[in-house]
Write an enzyme that holds these catalytic residues in place. Structure first.
Site, PDB file in Angstrom:
ATOM      1  N   SER A   1      23.108 -33.263 127.240  1.00 23.02           N
ATOM      2  CA  SER A   1      23.321 -34.676 126.866  1.00 23.02           C
ATOM      3  C   SER A   1      24.727 -35.148 127.207  1.00 23.02           C
ATOM      4  CB  SER A   1      23.100 -34.859 125.361  1.00 23.02           C
ATOM      5  OG  SER A   1      21.807 -34.474 125.004  1.00 23.02           O
TER       6      SER A   1
ATOM      7  N   THR B   1      31.493 -29.095 121.098  1.00 24.05           N
ATOM      8  CA  THR B   1      31.719 -29.667 122.430  1.00 24.05           C
ATOM      9  C   THR B   1      32.993 -30.496 122.335  1.00 24.05           C
ATOM     10  OG1 THR B   1      29.342 -29.723 122.933  1.00 24.05           O
ATOM     11  CG2 THR B   1      30.722 -31.148 124.271  1.00 24.05           C
TER      12      THR B   1
ATOM     13  N   GLY C   1      29.137 -34.461 120.583  1.00 25.87           N
ATOM     14  CA  GLY C   1      28.235 -34.992 119.552  1.00 25.87           C
ATOM     15  C   GLY C   1      26.787 -34.597 119.733  1.00 25.87           C
TER      16      GLY C   1
ATOM     17  N   GLU D   1      24.385 -21.897 125.242  1.00 23.15           N
ATOM     18  CA  GLU D   1      23.764 -23.032 125.937  1.00 23.15           C
ATOM     19  C   GLU D   1      22.267 -22.822 126.163  1.00 23.15           C
ATOM     20  OE1 GLU D   1      25.608 -26.175 125.961  1.00 23.15           O
ATOM     21  OE2 GLU D   1      27.002 -24.669 126.681  1.00 23.15           O
TER      22      GLU D   1
HETATM   23  N1  GLY Z   1      25.267 -28.338 124.609  1.00 22.38           N
HETATM   24  C1  GLY Z   1      25.165 -29.704 124.394  1.00 22.38           C
HETATM   25  C2  GLY Z   1      24.771 -30.447 125.606  1.00 22.38           C
HETATM   26  O1  GLY Z   1      25.023 -29.990 126.686  1.00 22.38           O
HETATM   27  O2  GLY Z   1      24.187 -31.486 125.498  1.00 22.38           O
END
Ligand code: GLY
Length: 589
Positions: A460, A388, A479, A427
Site C-alpha cells: 500500500s 513503516t 500507516g 513482508e
Molecule cells: N508492508 C506494508 C505495505 O507495504 O503496504
C-alpha cells in the site's frame, strides 16, 4: 539618444536578442529549483543525516541514501537493511521521474500453502514472527542503486552518518518503547535481536543507549563493496545460515538473485494537477487514481456539504479497495489491468453505481473474479499497530525523492540472523496467505496476490508528487492499509491550497471495503457528520490511535517559497536550509 539608423538597429538587434535569450535562461534556472534544500523525515537524526550529506555537496538522491540508512538505525521498528520500499525520484535537469522498486521478493522455496496447516487453515503468527515471515530484502540494492545511478557522492560517504549513529548509539525514545513492548515476544524469540534491543529480555529504560556495532559492520561492508557486501560473501552466508537454523527457507541463490526494478510511476491528472505515484507492486497509485477518477466522473463536485464529501470519498475508497483485492499484484507475475482500472469509462460506471444517499454495503459489491469469498474480518485489536516510515526530500536544484520504506510490522519479523545486526522484515504477510484471508491490516487478496516463488507482495506504500501550475509537493506516510487513503486526503488538501503544516495536521478517515466501516481519528468527523453518515447506513469506527506520520515538502514556485512539515503524530523533523549555510531547523508544527 537612440540613433534610429538601419546601421545602428542592425548592431542593436542581435544584442537585444542575446539579452532576451539570457533572460529566458535565467528565468528557467530560477524555476528549475527552489534554491534551498528541504527535508522531512520521521526522526531528527535522519533529517540531520540528509542535511550533512547535502551540505557536503550531495544531491537529493545522496540525501535519500543517507536518510534511508539512518532511519534503519534510529527507527529500527520502521525500516532497515532487512526490508524494502519504493523510492519515487524526479531528476530536475531532464524532468525524468521513475519509481525505484526495492520491494522484497518471496524466496524460491515459497509456495501458496506456506502458512497453512494440514487442514488448510492459516497458522497464526507464521507469516508475522520469525524468519519464515521474511522476504528477500531490497533495501541494500536500493542504497547502491541510488548512489551509483543518481547520486553525486560515493555510497560510503552517504552511509557515513548511519554508520556513525550505529556505532555511537542513541537513546531509546518513547515510540521505540511503545513498539518494542508491542513486539516483545517476537524480539525475545531470537538471541541477537534481544541482545540489541532488550535488557535481559525486558524493555530498556527510556534514554538508555541502543548501540548497534554489528549493524555498523554490515553497513561498512556495503559501503566498501556495494550491495554485493550484503547479497554475497560473509554477510549473505550468515543471513542464510541464521534464517535456516531458525526454520526459514532462504538460500544463497535467493540473495544473489535479488533484482531491484526501475518502474514507470503511475501518472494521474486531476483538477489540472499532475500526480505521480507508486505503480504495482504498490496498489497506491492505481487506487488513488481510481478514487480521483470517481470524483472527476461527477465533475469533481461534492458541493460544500461535508456529509456528502465524506460519503462520496468513502464510497470511492470502498470500490478502489475492492478492486485492489481482486486485481492487484506483482506486475512481473500477474497481468494487472492498469489501463482498465484507470479508465474514465470504468470510473463513470463506478460513480454511477454510488447511491448519493445510501452507503453501499461492501457485501453487495461482488468479488466476481475471485473463486472464494472474503475471509473473516480482523478485529480492531489485530490492527493495534502499524509501522513503516516515509521521508520527503527536495534539493536546491529541484531534484526530489519521496520514499516509503518498511520492515512491515513494527520491528518486522523480530528476527535478526546472528552476526549481522540486520532485523528481517515480515513482508510475506502482505501476500494473501489464503484466498480471501485478511492480512494483519485486514486487507484481503486472491490469486493476483497469492504466494509464489520470487513474487513481490502487494503493497500500500504510496510515495507521491503533486505538481500544479505553481506548486510541487512531495509527500507520503506510513500507516499500513490506511496509507493510500491518507495520501489521497493529502493530495486533495494540497489541491485545495493547504500548506505543508495544514496537510500533516489534518484529521483522517479511512474505508478499505472490508471491514465494512469508516475508521476515523478523533476530530476527523464532527457529530452532525457522524449522525448523517450513520443515517445513510455507514458503520462508524472511531480509533484511539492516530493515523500515519506524514512528511511533506511543498515548493511554491510562484511565490518562491519552500515549506516543510513533519507530522505532529510522530517525532520527526523537517528542515529547510540554504546550501553552504547553517541549517534552519523546523520541528513538527
Ligand atoms: N508492508 C506494508 C505495505 O507495504 O503496504
Amino acid at each position: 539618444m537612440i540613433d534610429p539608423s538601419p546601421r545602428h538597429l542592425a548592431w542593436l538587434a542581435p544584442r537585444f536578442l542575446l539579452f532576451f535569450v539570457l533572460l529566458l535562461f535565467a528565468g528557467q534556472s530560477l524555476q528549475a529549483g527552489p534554491g534551498q534544500h528541504a527535508v522531512a523525515s520521521a526522526h531528527p537524526l535522519a533529517t540531520a543525516a540528509a542535511q550533512e550529506v547535502l551540505a557536503a555537496g550531495g544531491n537529493a538522491f545522496d540525501a535519500a541514501v543517507a536518510v534511508t540508512a539512518a532511519l534503519g538505525v534510529v527507527e529500527p521498528q520502521g525500516s532497515g537493511l532487512g526490508g524494502g520500499g519504493f523510492f519515487l525520484l524526479h531528476r530536475a535537469d531532464d524532468g525524468y521521474s521513475v519509481m525505484v522498486d526495492a520491494r522484497e521478493t518471496a524466496p524460491a522455496a515459497a509456495h501458496p500453502d506456506l502458512y497453512l496447516d494440514a487442514d488448510g487453515e492459516v497458522i497464526p503468527g507464521l507469516s508475522l514472527d520469525g524468519p519464515l515471515a521474511a522476504g528477500i530484502p531490497g533495501m541494500p540494492a536500493a542504497l547502491g542503486h541510488l548512489a551509483a545511478n543518481y547520486g553525486r557522492l560515493s555510497l560510503a560517504d552517504s552511509l557515513g552518518p548511519a554508520i556513525r549513529l550505529a556505532e555511537e548509539g542513541l537513546p531509546v525514545d518513547a515510540t521505540f518503547l511503545q513498539m518494542a513492548r508491542f513486539r516483545l515476544q517476537a524480539l525475545s524469540d531470537g538471541a541477537d535481536a534481544a541482545r540489541v534491543f532488550l535488557r535481559e529480555g525486558e524493555l530498556p529504560e527510556e534514554g538508555e543507549a541502543i548501540v548497534q556495532p554489528q549493524l555498523a559492520a554490515t553497513l561498512r561492508r556495503i559501503a566498501d563493496r556495494g550491495p554485493a557486501g550484503f547479497y554475497e560473501g560473509e554477510i549473505a552466508q550468515r543471513l542464510v545460515e541464521g534464517v535456516r537454523a531458525a526454520g526459514g527457507i532462504w538460500t544463497l541463490e535467493d540473495l544473489a538473485n535479488y533484482e531491484l526494478v526501475e518502474r514507470e510511476p503511475v501518472v494521474l491528472h486531476y483538477r489540472g494537477a499532475r500526480i505521480v505515484s507508486a505503480s504495482p507492486p504498490s496498489s497506491g497509485g492505481i487506487a488513488i487514481g481510481q478514487m480521483l477518477n470517481i470524483l472527476a466522473a461527477g465533475g469533481n463536485g461534492y458541493g460544500d456539504d461535508e456529509v456528502q464529501r465524506v460519503h462520496l470519498l468513502v464510497e470511492a475508497m470502498r470500490r478502489a479497495y475492492r478492486d485492489r483485492a481482486l486485481y492487484l499484484g506483482d506486475p512481473d507475475h500477474v497481468d494487472v489491468p492498469v489501463a482498465r482500472l484507470l479508465s474514465a469509462e470504468y470510473a463513470s460506471r463506478l460513480r454511477a453505481d454510488i447511491d448519493p444517499d445510501r452507503a453501499t454495503p461492501s457485501a453487495e459489491l461482488p468479488l466476481e473474479a475471485a473463486d472464494a469469498a472474503a475471509g473473516p474480518e480482523r478485529s480492531a485489536l489485530d490492527r493495534e499497530s502499524e509501522q513503516t516510515t516515509h521521508f520527503s526530500v527536495m534539493d536546491a536544484e529541484g531534484n526530489r525523492v519521496a520514499a516509503t520504506i518498511t520492515l512491515n510490522y513494527p520491528f518486522g519479523s523480530g528476527f535478526m540472523p546472528p552476526g549481522t545486526g540486520v532485523l528481517l522484515n515480515n513482508e510475506m504477510d502482505d501476500f494473501a496467505a489464503r484466498p480471501g484471508e485478511p492480512n494483519v491490516y485486514g486487507l484481503i487478496g486472491f490469486e493476483a496476490n497469492a504466494i509464489r516463488p520470487h513474487r513481490r507482495p502487494l503493497s500500500s506504500m504510496s510515495p507521491t508528487f503533486v505538481e500544479t501550475a505553481d506548486r510541487v509537493a512531495v509527500l507520503g506516510t506510513p500507516g499500513g492499509s490506511r496509507i493510500i487513503t491518507m495520501v489521497l486526503q493529502g493530495i486533495l488538501a494540497i489541491l485545495d491550497g493547504a500548506g505543508a503544516a495544514e496537510v500533516v495536521q489534518a484529521r483522517r478517515f479511512h474505508h478499505q471495503y472490508l471491514p465494512d466501516r469508516i475508521e476515523y481519528e478523533t476530530g476527523a468527523l464532527g457529530s452532525r457528520v457522524q449522525l448523517q453518515l450513520a443515517r445513510r447506513g455507514h458503520a462508524l469506527s472511531p480509533q484511539v490511535r492516530p493515523f500515519g506520520n506524514m512528511q511533506v515538502v511543498i515548493w511554491d514556485r510562484t511565490h518562491d517559497r519552500i515549506e516543510v512539515a513533519s507530522d505532529p503524530r510522530g517525532n520527526g523533523s523537517a528542515a529547510v536550509f540554504t546550501p553552504a549555510t547553517a541549517p534552519e531547523q523546523r520541528g513538527a508544527p
